[in-house]
Design an enzyme around this catalytic site. Sequence first.
Site, PDB file in Angstrom:
ATOM      1  N   HIS A 160       3.128  -6.883   2.066  1.00 58.91           N
ATOM      2  CA  HIS A 160       2.301  -7.879   2.738  1.00 58.91           C
ATOM      3  C   HIS A 160       2.367  -9.178   1.927  1.00 58.91           C
ATOM      4  CE1 HIS A 160      -0.178  -4.893   5.158  1.00 58.91           C
ATOM      5  NE2 HIS A 160       0.280  -4.091   4.209  1.00 58.91           N
ATOM      6  N   ASN A 219       0.852  -1.189   0.000  1.00 61.11           N
ATOM      7  CA  ASN A 219       0.000   0.000   0.000  1.00 61.11           C
ATOM      8  C   ASN A 219       0.886   1.236   0.000  1.00 61.11           C
ATOM      9  OD1 ASN A 219      -2.456  -1.467   0.158  1.00 61.11           O
ATOM     10  ND2 ASN A 219      -2.128  -1.769   2.346  1.00 61.11           N
ATOM     11  N   GLY A 254      -4.466   3.248   1.661  1.00 64.23           N
ATOM     12  CA  GLY A 254      -4.610   2.819   3.053  1.00 64.23           C
ATOM     13  C   GLY A 254      -3.304   2.526   3.761  1.00 64.23           C
ATOM     14  N   HIS A 300       6.717  -1.562   3.002  1.00 58.51           N
ATOM     15  CA  HIS A 300       6.513  -2.953   3.409  1.00 58.51           C
ATOM     16  C   HIS A 300       5.687  -3.684   2.374  1.00 58.51           C
ATOM     17  CE1 HIS A 300       3.354  -0.467   5.267  1.00 58.51           C
ATOM     18  NE2 HIS A 300       2.535  -1.501   5.110  1.00 58.51           N
TER      19      HIS A 300
HETATM   20  P1  AMP Z   1      -0.432  -0.804   5.814  1.00 57.29           P
HETATM   21  O1  AMP Z   1      -1.841  -0.538   6.272  1.00 57.29           O
HETATM   22  O2  AMP Z   1      -0.292  -1.310   4.425  1.00 57.29           O
HETATM   23  O3  AMP Z   1       0.461   0.396   6.101  1.00 57.29           O
HETATM   24  O4  AMP Z   1       0.084  -1.993   6.713  1.00 57.29           O
HETATM   25  C1  AMP Z   1       0.551  -1.847   8.013  1.00 57.29           C
HETATM   26  C2  AMP Z   1       0.355  -3.172   8.680  1.00 57.29           C
HETATM   27  O5  AMP Z   1       1.129  -3.172   9.881  1.00 57.29           O
HETATM   28  C3  AMP Z   1      -1.092  -3.489   9.089  1.00 57.29           C
HETATM   29  O6  AMP Z   1      -1.514  -4.677   8.424  1.00 57.29           O
HETATM   30  C4  AMP Z   1      -1.012  -3.669  10.610  1.00 57.29           C
HETATM   31  O7  AMP Z   1      -1.838  -4.698  11.089  1.00 57.29           O
HETATM   32  C5  AMP Z   1       0.471  -3.982  10.807  1.00 57.29           C
HETATM   33  N1  AMP Z   1       1.012  -3.662  12.112  1.00 57.29           N
HETATM   34  C6  AMP Z   1       0.873  -2.502  12.795  1.00 57.29           C
HETATM   35  N2  AMP Z   1       1.562  -2.554  13.957  1.00 57.29           N
HETATM   36  C7  AMP Z   1       2.170  -3.771  13.993  1.00 57.29           C
HETATM   37  C8  AMP Z   1       3.016  -4.446  14.933  1.00 57.29           C
HETATM   38  N3  AMP Z   1       3.402  -3.854  16.065  1.00 57.29           N
HETATM   39  N4  AMP Z   1       3.424  -5.702  14.644  1.00 57.29           N
HETATM   40  C9  AMP Z   1       3.034  -6.301  13.500  1.00 57.29           C
HETATM   41  N5  AMP Z   1       2.258  -5.724  12.572  1.00 57.29           N
HETATM   42  C10 AMP Z   1       1.808  -4.481  12.807  1.00 57.29           C
END
Ligand code: AMP
Length: 113
Positions: free
Chosen positions: A101, A86, A92, A99
């Site tokens: 996913h 994203n 979003g 990162h």
């Molecule tokens: P995005 O919304 O693409 O920026 O993805 C960020 C992701 O980080 C989301 O899927 C969250 O669930 C994940 N996330 C946020 N905090 C943590 C954490 N402390 N450990 C693991 N995943 C996390």
Amino acid sequence: MSDCLFCKIIAGEIPSDKVYEDENVYAFRDIAPQAPTHILVIPKEHVASAADITEENSALVAKCFEAIAKIAGSEKLDGGFRVISNCGGDAGQTVRHLHFHILAGKKMSEKMV
Ligand code: AMP
Ligand code: ZN
């Protein structure tokens, strides 16, 4: 970056469920999984998003995808998997550290959005 959540995870200042690590890449399980397997793959160097990839740092993306292929093997994602990054508000993106996913373990929609 000192105020970046994922930089803190890489530094071990915030705990994570580590799946893979090498010199350039860190991977860990998403805290709120959206599929039976939901792993985040991040470069150790802070880059905010896909919009910040340049000729100078694009090798980090290749390193992330090398790691993704290794993780697909170690996690036995033989049925297939989806990779999503994203970028920015409309997509979003909530964490401003690049990162990818990895989503797997269920039949996903043929539509991406
Ligand atoms: P995005 O919304 O693409 O920026 O993805 C960020 C992701 O980080 C989301 O899927 C969250 O669930 C994940 N996330 C946020 N905090 C943590 C954490 N402390 N450990 C693991 N995943 C996390
Ligand atoms: Zn960061």
